[in-house]
Scaffold this motif. Structure first.
Motif, PDB file in Angstrom:
ATOM      1  N   LEU A   1      20.721 -17.706  53.367  1.00 27.91           N
ATOM      2  CA  LEU A   1      20.856 -17.935  51.931  1.00 27.91           C
ATOM      3  C   LEU A   1      20.321 -20.105  52.150  1.00 27.91           C
ATOM      4  CD1 LEU A   1      23.240 -15.606  50.736  1.00 27.91           C
ATOM      5  CD2 LEU A   1      19.976 -15.510  50.291  1.00 27.91           C
ATOM      6  N   TRP A   2      19.783 -20.294  50.848  1.00 25.24           N
ATOM      7  CA  TRP A   2      19.832 -21.354  50.663  1.00 25.24           C
ATOM      8  C   TRP A   2      20.850 -21.008  49.078  1.00 25.24           C
ATOM      9  CZ3 TRP A   2      18.854 -25.965  51.950  1.00 25.24           C
ATOM     10  CH2 TRP A   2      17.362 -25.495  52.803  1.00 25.24           C
ATOM     11  N   PHE A   3      21.389 -21.615  48.051  1.00 22.62           N
ATOM     12  CA  PHE A   3      21.882 -21.699  47.051  1.00 22.62           C
ATOM     13  C   PHE A   3      20.860 -22.335  45.826  1.00 22.62           C
ATOM     14  CE2 PHE A   3      24.098 -19.704  49.415  1.00 22.62           C
ATOM     15  CZ  PHE A   3      25.052 -18.353  48.936  1.00 22.62           C
ATOM     16  N   THR A   4      20.606 -21.932  44.891  1.00 20.11           N
ATOM     17  CA  THR A   4      20.514 -23.218  44.138  1.00 20.11           C
ATOM     18  C   THR A   4      21.628 -23.130  42.256  1.00 20.11           C
ATOM     19  OG1 THR A   4      18.591 -21.383  43.036  1.00 20.11           O
ATOM     20  CG2 THR A   4      17.878 -22.888  44.534  1.00 20.11           C
ATOM     21  N   PRO A   5      21.067 -23.941  42.077  1.00 18.43           N
ATOM     22  CA  PRO A   5      21.509 -24.478  40.271  1.00 18.43           C
ATOM     23  C   PRO A   5      21.475 -22.801  39.006  1.00 18.43           C
ATOM     24  CG  PRO A   5      20.914 -26.548  40.909  1.00 18.43           C
ATOM     25  CD  PRO A   5      20.106 -25.968  41.584  1.00 18.43           C
ATOM     26  N   LEU A   6      22.943 -22.908  39.163  1.00 21.24           N
ATOM     27  CA  LEU A   6      22.896 -21.211  38.255  1.00 21.24           C
ATOM     28  C   LEU A   6      23.104 -22.475  36.375  1.00 21.24           C
ATOM     29  CD1 LEU A   6      22.839 -18.033  37.168  1.00 21.24           C
ATOM     30  CD2 LEU A   6      24.676 -18.648  37.012  1.00 21.24           C
ATOM     31  N   PRO A   7      21.408 -22.203  35.449  1.00 19.51           N
ATOM     32  CA  PRO A   7      21.184 -22.949  34.760  1.00 19.51           C
ATOM     33  C   PRO A   7      22.310 -22.114  33.832  1.00 19.51           C
ATOM     34  CG  PRO A   7      19.315 -22.031  34.948  1.00 19.51           C
ATOM     35  CD  PRO A   7      20.464 -21.727  35.773  1.00 19.51           C
ATOM     36  N   PRO A   8      23.118 -22.637  32.558  1.00 16.22           N
ATOM     37  CA  PRO A   8      23.702 -21.912  31.721  1.00 16.22           C
ATOM     38  C   PRO A   8      22.847 -20.850  30.926  1.00 16.22           C
ATOM     39  CG  PRO A   8      24.156 -24.617  31.808  1.00 16.22           C
ATOM     40  CD  PRO A   8      22.871 -24.614  32.734  1.00 16.22           C
ATOM     41  N   CYS A   9      21.673 -21.169  30.827  1.00 11.77           N
ATOM     42  CA  CYS A   9      21.048 -20.386  29.977  1.00 11.77           C
ATOM     43  C   CYS A   9      20.033 -19.451  31.089  1.00 11.77           C
ATOM     44  CB  CYS A   9      20.580 -20.511  28.780  1.00 11.77           C
ATOM     45  SG  CYS A   9      20.720 -21.788  28.108  1.00 11.77           S
ATOM     46  N   PRO A  10      20.339 -18.196  31.690  1.00  8.39           N
ATOM     47  CA  PRO A  10      19.592 -18.151  33.476  1.00  8.39           C
ATOM     48  C   PRO A  10      18.705 -16.960  32.583  1.00  8.39           C
ATOM     49  CG  PRO A  10      22.569 -16.975  32.013  1.00  8.39           C
ATOM     50  CD  PRO A  10      21.804 -18.019  30.879  1.00  8.39           C
TER      51      PRO A  10
ATOM     52  N   ALA B   1      33.113 -19.144  32.182  1.00  8.25           N
ATOM     53  CA  ALA B   1      34.542 -20.095  31.974  1.00  8.25           C
ATOM     54  C   ALA B   1      34.313 -21.063  32.989  1.00  8.25           C
ATOM     55  CB  ALA B   1      35.868 -19.325  32.686  1.00  8.25           C
ATOM     56  N   ALA B   2      33.668 -21.191  33.633  1.00 12.08           N
ATOM     57  CA  ALA B   2      33.367 -21.787  35.103  1.00 12.08           C
ATOM     58  C   ALA B   2      32.288 -22.928  34.374  1.00 12.08           C
ATOM     59  CB  ALA B   2      32.786 -21.308  36.102  1.00 12.08           C
ATOM     60  N   HIS B   3      31.361 -22.317  33.740  1.00 16.23           N
ATOM     61  CA  HIS B   3      30.580 -23.453  32.761  1.00 16.23           C
ATOM     62  C   HIS B   3      31.030 -24.206  32.160  1.00 16.23           C
ATOM     63  CE1 HIS B   3      26.699 -23.225  34.839  1.00 16.23           C
ATOM     64  NE2 HIS B   3      26.562 -21.739  34.593  1.00 16.23           N
ATOM     65  N   GLN B   4      32.453 -23.651  30.791  1.00 16.91           N
ATOM     66  CA  GLN B   4      32.772 -24.706  30.446  1.00 16.91           C
ATOM     67  C   GLN B   4      33.502 -25.474  30.818  1.00 16.91           C
ATOM     68  OE1 GLN B   4      34.460 -21.025  27.732  1.00 16.91           O
ATOM     69  NE2 GLN B   4      33.214 -20.878  26.952  1.00 16.91           N
ATOM     70  N   ARG B   5      34.279 -24.884  32.423  1.00 15.29           N
ATOM     71  CA  ARG B   5      34.899 -25.997  32.633  1.00 15.29           C
ATOM     72  C   ARG B   5      34.806 -26.667  33.494  1.00 15.29           C
ATOM     73  NH1 ARG B   5      39.935 -21.539  34.324  1.00 15.29           N
ATOM     74  NH2 ARG B   5      40.626 -20.543  32.426  1.00 15.29           N
ATOM     75  N   GLY B   6      33.381 -27.044  33.270  1.00 11.84           N
ATOM     76  CA  GLY B   6      32.419 -28.180  34.483  1.00 11.84           C
ATOM     77  C   GLY B   6      32.822 -27.693  35.451  1.00 11.84           C
ATOM     78  N   ALA B   7      32.742 -26.931  36.470  1.00 10.89           N
ATOM     79  CA  ALA B   7      32.335 -26.155  37.849  1.00 10.89           C
ATOM     80  C   ALA B   7      30.055 -26.078  37.736  1.00 10.89           C
ATOM     81  CB  ALA B   7      32.839 -24.542  38.011  1.00 10.89           C
ATOM     82  N   LYS B   8      30.443 -26.367  38.903  1.00  7.89           N
ATOM     83  CA  LYS B   8      28.543 -26.802  39.180  1.00  7.89           C
ATOM     84  C   LYS B   8      28.426 -25.078  39.897  1.00  7.89           C
ATOM     85  CE  LYS B   8      28.436 -31.390  39.421  1.00  7.89           C
ATOM     86  NZ  LYS B   8      28.137 -32.481  39.905  1.00  7.89           N
ATOM     87  N   LEU B   9      27.857 -24.320  38.893  1.00  6.64           N
ATOM     88  CA  LEU B   9      27.430 -23.239  39.773  1.00  6.64           C
ATOM     89  C   LEU B   9      25.913 -22.809  40.553  1.00  6.64           C
ATOM     90  CD1 LEU B   9      29.097 -21.001  36.577  1.00  6.64           C
ATOM     91  CD2 LEU B   9      30.393 -21.564  38.864  1.00  6.64           C
TER      92      LEU B   9
ATOM     93  N   ILE C   1      39.318  -8.570  37.002  1.00  4.44           N
ATOM     94  CA  ILE C   1      38.363  -9.489  38.545  1.00  4.44           C
ATOM     95  C   ILE C   1      37.937 -10.657  37.719  1.00  4.44           C
ATOM     96  CG2 ILE C   1      36.571  -9.167  40.229  1.00  4.44           C
ATOM     97  CD1 ILE C   1      36.698  -6.238  39.906  1.00  4.44           C
ATOM     98  N   ASN C   2      37.978 -10.863  37.259  1.00  5.15           N
ATOM     99  CA  ASN C   2      36.668 -11.766  35.981  1.00  5.15           C
ATOM    100  C   ASN C   2      37.976 -13.244  35.975  1.00  5.15           C
ATOM    101  OD1 ASN C   2      33.584 -12.474  35.815  1.00  5.15           O
ATOM    102  ND2 ASN C   2      33.863 -10.214  35.573  1.00  5.15           N
ATOM    103  N   ARG C   3      39.452 -12.082  35.810  1.00  2.00           N
ATOM    104  CA  ARG C   3      40.441 -13.515  35.024  1.00  2.00           C
ATOM    105  C   ARG C   3      41.344 -14.079  36.403  1.00  2.00           C
ATOM    106  NH1 ARG C   3      43.675  -9.586  31.825  1.00  2.00           N
ATOM    107  NH2 ARG C   3      41.430  -9.387  30.267  1.00  2.00           N
ATOM    108  N   ASN C   4      41.487 -12.528  37.250  1.00  2.00           N
ATOM    109  CA  ASN C   4      41.821 -13.464  38.644  1.00  2.00           C
ATOM    110  C   ASN C   4      41.208 -14.269  39.727  1.00  2.00           C
ATOM    111  OD1 ASN C   4      43.823 -10.897  38.253  1.00  2.00           O
ATOM    112  ND2 ASN C   4      42.838  -9.644  39.187  1.00  2.00           N
TER     113      ASN C   4
ATOM    114  N   ASP D   1      29.792 -11.954  34.600  1.00  2.00           N
ATOM    115  CA  ASP D   1      29.821 -12.663  33.117  1.00  2.00           C
ATOM    116  C   ASP D   1      30.812 -13.585  32.675  1.00  2.00           C
ATOM    117  OD1 ASP D   1      27.139 -11.993  33.846  1.00  2.00           O
ATOM    118  OD2 ASP D   1      27.455 -10.475  32.236  1.00  2.00           O
ATOM    119  N   ASP D   2      32.012 -13.229  32.575  1.00  2.00           N
ATOM    120  CA  ASP D   2      33.332 -13.872  31.894  1.00  2.00           C
ATOM    121  C   ASP D   2      33.261 -14.968  33.068  1.00  2.00           C
ATOM    122  OD1 ASP D   2      32.959 -12.259  29.980  1.00  2.00           O
ATOM    123  OD2 ASP D   2      34.666 -11.253  30.795  1.00  2.00           O
ATOM    124  N   PHE D   3      33.677 -15.063  34.682  1.00  2.00           N
ATOM    125  CA  PHE D   3      33.960 -16.118  34.868  1.00  2.00           C
ATOM    126  C   PHE D   3      32.783 -16.937  35.610  1.00  2.00           C
ATOM    127  CE2 PHE D   3      33.192 -18.321  38.989  1.00  2.00           C
ATOM    128  CZ  PHE D   3      33.895 -18.972  39.585  1.00  2.00           C
TER     129      PHE D   3
END
Length: 195
Positions: free
Chosen positions: A86-95, A66-74, A34-37, A61-63
């Motif tokens: 809901l509001w949405f706040t940035p997910l840091p690379p170190c959760p 990969a998204a952090h590595q490829r420069g997406a903003k989560l 699923i993460n790969r999809n 987790d894998d998605f």
């Protein structure tokens, strides 16, 4: 509790049991698939709404890595105790830098945005039917959020979960909105939706 609410409660219980019943090997393989999809959704600088898996929910987790590595903003959902939207706040690379928890979901500090400011929103679910209607946890947070963006430019909405969470038909109410797509270990499934 009304009859429809009782029915939804029983269905949630059944579908959670289905999800929890996946053996460890099957769950790991399905989660990886699923993460790969979902990797096709990753674009540099795109704002992607993800969720923090609780209990037996599908882990992203894998998605996320990969998204952090490829420069997406989560972004993770941020629950304001005074409203369901809901509001949405940035997910840091170190959760581990969570500011607090709400229903077991980490609440991260940072500038808050609404769902319409996202490019993609991955929507967790307990169940989904063959028309794209979703059954959530029952809190109404995603339903309220999706209702607020109904007549705006919307992010690409994608329901995610295991194939065992799909049922032929869910009972719907006026406020329910179908998702345009669902991704499971069996691949992408697109629905004809009208917004």
């Amino acid at each position: 509790m009304s009859t429809p609410a009782r029915h939804k409660s029983k269905l949630r219980q059944h579908l959670r049991h289905q999800r929890q019943s996946l053996d460890l090997r099957t769950r790991r393989q399905a989660t990886r698939r699923i993460n790969r999809n979902l990797y096709t959704l990753i674009r540099r600088n795109q704002r992607i709404g993800v969720y923090w898996a609780v209990g037996s929910e599908l882990a992203l987790d894998d998605f996320i890595a990969a998204a952090h590595q490829r420069g997406a903003k989560l972004y993770l959902p941020y629950i304001d105790s005074h409203q369901r939207r809901l509001w949405f706040t940035p997910l840091p690379p170190c959760p581990e830098r969570a500011a607090g928890h709400h229903f077991g979901i980490p609440q991260f500090a940072g500038p808050k945005i609404r769902a319409h400011a996202l490019h993609v929103l991955l929507v967790p679910l307990v169940g989904i039917d063959e028309r794209g209607f979703r059954l959530g946890q029952g809190g109404g947070y995603y339903d309220t959020t999706l209702t607020h963006i109904r007549h705006r430019l919307r992010p690409r909405l994608v329901g995610v979960g295991f194939a065992c969470q799909q049922v032929p038909v869910l009972a719907t109410e006026n406020h329910d909105q179908p998702l345009p797509a669902f991704v499971s270990e069996q691949g992408w499934q697109h629905f004809r939706t009208q917004f």
